[in-house]
Design an enzyme around this catalytic site. Structure first.
Site, PDB file in Angstrom:
ATOM      1  N   HIS A  49     -10.235   1.307   2.128  1.00 61.75           N
ATOM      2  CA  HIS A  49      -9.551   2.461   2.832  1.00 61.75           C
ATOM      3  C   HIS A  49     -10.827   3.555   2.946  1.00 61.75           C
ATOM      4  O   HIS A  49     -10.685   4.223   3.931  1.00 61.75           O
ATOM      5  CB  HIS A  49      -8.818   3.009   1.519  1.00 61.75           C
ATOM      6  CG  HIS A  49      -7.312   2.513   1.623  1.00 61.75           C
ATOM      7  ND1 HIS A  49      -6.198   2.905   2.546  1.00 61.75           N
ATOM      8  CD2 HIS A  49      -6.723   2.228   0.555  1.00 61.75           C
ATOM      9  CE1 HIS A  49      -5.168   2.382   2.523  1.00 61.75           C
ATOM     10  NE2 HIS A  49      -5.248   2.021   1.164  1.00 61.75           N
ATOM     11  N   HIS A 109      -9.185  -3.730  -1.988  1.00 60.53           N
ATOM     12  CA  HIS A 109      -8.168  -3.181  -1.083  1.00 60.53           C
ATOM     13  C   HIS A 109      -8.560  -1.563  -0.982  1.00 60.53           C
ATOM     14  O   HIS A 109      -8.620  -1.101   0.072  1.00 60.53           O
ATOM     15  CB  HIS A 109      -6.863  -3.024  -1.677  1.00 60.53           C
ATOM     16  CG  HIS A 109      -5.830  -2.570  -0.847  1.00 60.53           C
ATOM     17  ND1 HIS A 109      -4.478  -3.151  -0.340  1.00 60.53           N
ATOM     18  CD2 HIS A 109      -5.783  -1.249  -1.005  1.00 60.53           C
ATOM     19  CE1 HIS A 109      -3.981  -2.322   0.144  1.00 60.53           C
ATOM     20  NE2 HIS A 109      -4.397  -0.852  -0.240  1.00 60.53           N
ATOM     21  N   GLU A 110      -8.856  -0.935  -1.972  1.00 61.60           N
ATOM     22  CA  GLU A 110      -9.156   0.392  -1.974  1.00 61.60           C
ATOM     23  C   GLU A 110     -10.417   0.768  -1.328  1.00 61.60           C
ATOM     24  O   GLU A 110     -10.501   1.688  -0.731  1.00 61.60           O
ATOM     25  CB  GLU A 110      -9.251   0.849  -3.403  1.00 61.60           C
ATOM     26  CG  GLU A 110      -8.183   0.863  -4.315  1.00 61.60           C
ATOM     27  CD  GLU A 110      -6.949   1.333  -3.813  1.00 61.60           C
ATOM     28  OE1 GLU A 110      -6.796   2.193  -2.671  1.00 61.60           O
ATOM     29  OE2 GLU A 110      -5.564   0.706  -3.721  1.00 61.60           O
ATOM     30  N   CYS A 141       0.772  -1.058  -0.083  1.00 53.57           N
ATOM     31  CA  CYS A 141       0.028  -0.048  -0.046  1.00 53.57           C
ATOM     32  C   CYS A 141       0.836   1.090  -0.034  1.00 53.57           C
ATOM     33  O   CYS A 141       1.960   1.286   0.774  1.00 53.57           O
ATOM     34  CB  CYS A 141      -1.095   0.082   1.251  1.00 53.57           C
ATOM     35  SG  CYS A 141      -2.092   1.467   1.361  1.00 53.57           S
TER      36      CYS A 141
HETATM   37 CO    CO Z   1      -3.797   0.832   0.255  1.00 57.51          CO
END
Ligand code: CO
Length: 157
Positions: A140, A136-137, A94
């Site tokens: 966030h 993954h995003e 990341c």
């Molecule tokens: Co990331």
């Protein structure tokens, strides 16, 4: 606005739940363009708005569309509508956690709902590395970092 990458596992901006975007205007388009630029400049496969200090639900993905071809796509207010039963474990990193890698289990395929930069609702089916980047995003946007889900974390000093 000059964007800079927020880093650190305890960074409050990275840990906050981001709010939905309601206004599709020039300012949003400019922000998405700048996010795409910094993601490409840093060789990222994706970037979420909190990573550049903005707690709003926007994500840029650099989708792999052919063996050596990528395409940038901006997702506003993305949601996972559907996911495969199959889970795949692979290594992730990341831009906000430099020098840290971890093995993370993700859905192999996901169907996303999102709005494009013009405010048009869209559906996108992703698999493999693209599905992984999307998960993954989107994490966030909810203040979740890959290290929270990782089975094994590796740190390079
Ligand atoms: Co990331």
């Amino acid at each position: 606005m000059k964007l800079k990458i927020e880093t650190g596992p305890d960074n409050p901006i990275l840990r906050k739940k981001s709010v939905k975007i309601a206004k599709f205007d020039k300012k949003l388009k400019k922000f998405l363009r700048e996010m795409a630029e910094i993601m490409l400049a840093k060789d990222g496969v994706g970037l979420a708005a909190p990573q550049v200090g903005v707690n709003e639900r926007a994500v840029i993905l650099n989708l792999k569309i052919a063996p050596k071809k990528w395409q940038t796509v901006a997702l506003v207010n993305p949601e996972i509508l559907d996911a495969s039963l199959e889970l795949i474990c692979a290594e992730e990193g990341c831009l906000s956690l430099p020098k840290i890698w971890g093995e993370v289990e993700r859905f192999e395929n996901v169907t996303l709902k999102f709005w494009d930069e013009n405010g048009t609702p869209r559906i996108l089916e992703l698999e493999g590395i693209n599905a992984r980047a999307a998960q993954h995003e989107i994490d966030h946007l909810d203040g979740i970092l890959f290290i929270d889900r990782a089975k094994k974390v590796r740190e390079d000093k």
